[in-house]
Write a protein that holds these residues in place. Structure first.
Motif, short mmCIF file in Angstrom:
data_model
loop_
_atom_site.label_atom_id
_atom_site.label_comp_id
_atom_site.label_asym_id
_atom_site.label_seq_id
_atom_site.Cartn_x
_atom_site.Cartn_y
_atom_site.Cartn_z
N THR A 152 0.87 -1.17 0.00
CA THR A 152 0.00 0.00 0.00
C THR A 152 0.90 1.22 0.00
O THR A 152 1.93 1.25 0.68
CB THR A 152 -0.90 0.00 1.25
OG1 THR A 152 -1.71 -1.17 1.22
CG2 THR A 152 -1.80 1.23 1.29
N THR A 153 0.51 2.22 -0.75
CA THR A 153 1.32 3.42 -0.85
C THR A 153 0.44 4.65 -0.67
O THR A 153 -0.79 4.57 -0.72
CB THR A 153 2.07 3.46 -2.20
OG1 THR A 153 2.96 4.58 -2.22
CG2 THR A 153 1.12 3.56 -3.37
N GLU B 276 -3.37 3.74 -1.54
CA GLU B 276 -3.46 3.33 -2.93
C GLU B 276 -2.57 2.12 -3.22
O GLU B 276 -1.67 1.78 -2.46
CB GLU B 276 -3.03 4.47 -3.87
CG GLU B 276 -3.96 5.66 -3.86
CD GLU B 276 -3.46 6.75 -2.93
OE1 GLU B 276 -2.25 6.79 -2.63
OE2 GLU B 276 -4.28 7.56 -2.49
N LEU B 277 -2.82 1.54 -4.36
CA LEU B 277 -1.98 0.48 -4.89
C LEU B 277 -0.74 1.10 -5.52
O LEU B 277 -0.78 2.25 -5.97
CB LEU B 277 -2.74 -0.32 -5.95
CG LEU B 277 -3.90 -1.15 -5.41
CD1 LEU B 277 -4.86 -1.54 -6.53
CD2 LEU B 277 -3.37 -2.40 -4.72
N ASP C 31 1.95 2.32 -8.19
CA ASP C 31 1.78 2.75 -9.59
C ASP C 31 2.04 1.62 -10.57
O ASP C 31 1.33 1.48 -11.57
CB ASP C 31 2.71 3.92 -9.90
CG ASP C 31 2.28 5.21 -9.22
OD1 ASP C 31 1.12 5.31 -8.77
OD2 ASP C 31 3.13 6.13 -9.12
N MET D 154 -1.05 -0.67 -10.90
CA MET D 154 -2.32 -0.10 -11.35
C MET D 154 -2.77 -0.59 -12.73
O MET D 154 -3.96 -0.85 -12.91
CB MET D 154 -2.27 1.43 -11.32
CG MET D 154 -2.39 2.00 -9.91
SD MET D 154 -3.86 1.42 -8.99
CE MET D 154 -5.17 2.14 -9.98
N THR E 198 -5.67 3.79 6.56
CA THR E 198 -5.27 3.33 5.22
C THR E 198 -4.35 2.12 5.27
O THR E 198 -3.88 1.67 4.23
CB THR E 198 -4.60 4.47 4.42
OG1 THR E 198 -3.41 4.86 5.09
CG2 THR E 198 -5.55 5.65 4.26
N GLN F 72 -4.71 -0.93 2.75
CA GLN F 72 -5.87 -0.69 1.89
C GLN F 72 -5.63 -1.13 0.45
O GLN F 72 -6.56 -1.48 -0.25
CB GLN F 72 -6.27 0.78 1.92
CG GLN F 72 -7.06 1.14 3.15
CD GLN F 72 -8.32 0.31 3.27
OE1 GLN F 72 -9.18 0.32 2.40
NE2 GLN F 72 -8.41 -0.45 4.35
N GLY F 73 -4.38 -1.12 -0.01
CA GLY F 73 -4.09 -1.63 -1.35
C GLY F 73 -4.52 -3.08 -1.47
O GLY F 73 -5.18 -3.48 -2.42
N GLN G 21 -8.33 -3.40 -1.48
CA GLN G 21 -8.92 -3.06 -2.79
C GLN G 21 -8.84 -4.25 -3.74
O GLN G 21 -9.81 -4.58 -4.43
CB GLN G 21 -8.20 -1.87 -3.41
CG GLN G 21 -8.45 -0.56 -2.73
CD GLN G 21 -7.60 0.53 -3.34
OE1 GLN G 21 -7.60 0.71 -4.56
NE2 GLN G 21 -6.86 1.25 -2.51
#
Length: 150
Positions: free
Chosen positions: A57-58, A62-63, A65, A68, A99, A102-103, A106
């Protein structure tokens, strides 16, 4: 039994964890496709019996880059993995509170939408607590292998 092992990493730690997972699967006698970088075509061509993904997670949950395009490709193409077992190893830092991992969450949610079956609850590896996540994950990998071999 054939397992696809994929990873999404910022600094390479999730890749190391995925490499360890692939090694443990091979040692258990499973066929392994180590798909790196993660891509939808590679996953579909491998046609695995099970899917294992290690992802960090970043940012603000988020996932990475580099991961993605794979994630968006799954969303766009929406290949169904009906009943196919999967598991996710999520790497994060609990210092980021809400967070944390969270990656991985998702990705887990997307695989469930694609009708895959979660073989084990997601493993959350906390960078604040471990210096060798690939070793900390080893018992969980063994459990995953035992579940999918049944």
């Amino acid at each position: 039994m054939h397992v696809a092992v994929l990873s999404g990493s910022v600094y390479g730690t999730a890749d190391l964890v995925a490499d360890e997972a692939a090694d443990r699967c091979r040692e258990a006698g499973l066929g392994v496709s180590r798909i790196k970088p993660a891509n939808v075509d590679g996953l579909l061509e491998a046609n695995p019996d099970a899917i294992l993904v290690c992802v960090s997670t970043t940012g603000m949950g988020e996932l990475p880059d580099s991961f993605m395009p794979f994630f968006i490709g799954l969303q766009d193409r929406f290949p169904l993995f009906t009943g196919k077992p999967f598991a996710v190893v999520a790497l994060g830092d609990s210092a980021y509170g809400d967070t944390f991992c969270q990656g991985g969450e998702q990705l887990r949610e997307l695989l469930l939408e694609l009708q895959a079956h979660e073989a084990l609850p997601m493993l959350r590896l906390d960078a604040s607590e471990t210096v060798s996540p690939e070793l900390d994950a080893a018992p969980w990998f063994d459990q995953f292998i035992a579940v999918i071999q049944c």
